[in-house]
Design an enzyme around this catalytic site. Structure first.
Site, PDB file in Angstrom:
ATOM      1  N   HIS A 123      50.402  34.144  24.437  1.00 12.65           N
ATOM      2  CA  HIS A 123      51.332  35.612  23.532  1.00 12.65           C
ATOM      3  C   HIS A 123      52.022  35.140  22.186  1.00 12.65           C
ATOM      4  O   HIS A 123      52.233  34.320  21.911  1.00 12.65           O
ATOM      5  CB  HIS A 123      52.813  35.504  24.599  1.00 12.65           C
ATOM      6  CG  HIS A 123      52.636  35.529  26.041  1.00 12.65           C
ATOM      7  ND1 HIS A 123      52.623  34.048  26.581  1.00 12.65           N
ATOM      8  CD2 HIS A 123      53.109  36.338  27.121  1.00 12.65           C
ATOM      9  CE1 HIS A 123      52.142  34.304  28.367  1.00 12.65           C
ATOM     10  NE2 HIS A 123      52.574  35.464  28.094  1.00 12.65           N
TER      11      HIS A 123
ATOM     12  N   LYS B 155      45.382  35.230  30.753  1.00 13.89           N
ATOM     13  CA  LYS B 155      46.477  36.316  30.375  1.00 13.89           C
ATOM     14  C   LYS B 155      46.626  36.456  28.637  1.00 13.89           C
ATOM     15  O   LYS B 155      46.494  34.916  28.114  1.00 13.89           O
ATOM     16  CB  LYS B 155      47.600  36.212  30.957  1.00 13.89           C
ATOM     17  CG  LYS B 155      48.612  36.827  30.168  1.00 13.89           C
ATOM     18  CD  LYS B 155      49.855  37.071  31.046  1.00 13.89           C
ATOM     19  CE  LYS B 155      50.972  38.030  30.458  1.00 13.89           C
ATOM     20  NZ  LYS B 155      52.019  37.430  30.772  1.00 13.89           N
TER      21      LYS B 155
END
Length: 234
Positions: A127, A154
């Site tokens: 992230h 991710k």
């Protein structure tokens, strides 16, 4: 293609609802969702007994559960020491179907071992709360994550422009067969939560009461959009 519990990913756009202990099975049942992301870092209390009770409550939905104890540095709602986070992962692993752990976390390899030992799916996540990396950087991050042999990679990065969104879309298309989840965060990136699934992103994330990341679209609106564009795919 890959599964989380009995949920097949990659054959249709899928929604993961990010939930805290303030959300309830009754609320969740009003919407079409495919999995629950348990954002334990946003729970009011980190007492294991109370978390276990809430997870058992979420089990009533019969949806796959993804355990996330997000670090503060990558968007978590509070600072939780790594030792405490590892304790939570190990204490709760039997009750969930997958874990999400940051690529840059000191406890990454330990959490992956716990997931593998318990035959749970693993998501290795990145992230970036400030920017969208270059194409070359995205590829380096992907290569590093894949070398650790998680099940899903991710990447959620912040878009300052639609060019940033396009760059991540291209990365997603390039790796659509590599079991990835991709998200452009921020107001410019909100559109990614609708169209990245057709580029190859396995999951898009939403919420009921409070967003867990910038640019998340409320589940009521995301359901409306998915019905409009993907009604024949699920």
């Amino acid at each position: 293609m890959i599964k989380i519990a009995n949920l097949q990913l990659g054959n249709a756009p899928r929604i993961a609802l990010s939930v805290s202990d303030r959300d309830t099975p009754g609320e969740i049942a009003k919407y079409k969702v495919d999995a629950l992301e348990l954002r334990v870092d946003s729970f009011k209390t980190l007492t294991v007994g109370r978390i276990v009770s809430k997870i058992r409550d979420f089990r009533k939905t019969r949806l796959p559960l993804i355990l996330t104890v997000r670090s503060k540095e990558e968007g978590g709602k509070r600072h939780i020491p790594d030792g405490k986070r590892l304790f939570l992962f190990s204490s709760l692993i039997e009750l969930v179907d997958a874990v999400d752990i940051e690529l840059g976390s000191a406890i990454l390899k330990d959490v992956l071992k716990i997931a593998k030992a318990n035959r749970k799916a693993s998501i290795i996540s990145v992230h970036d709360l400030k920017r969208t990396p270059s194409c070359a950087e995205l590829e380096r991050i992907f290569k590093k994550a894949k070398s650790l042999k998680g099940d899903i990679f991710k990447i959620a990065v912040t878009a300052a422009s639609y060019e940033d969104v396009s760059r991540l879309a291209l990365f997603t298309l390039t790796h659509k067969k590599d079991n990835i989840i991709s998200i452009s965060m921020g107001s410019k990136g909100a559109v990614s939560r609708i169209f990245f699934p057709i580029c190859g992103s396995l999951l898009t994330y939403s919420y009921i009461n409070q967003p867990k990341a910038k640019g998340q679209i409320p589940i009521s609106e995301l359901n409306r959009q998915f019905k409009l564009y993907f009604s024949n795919d699920a």
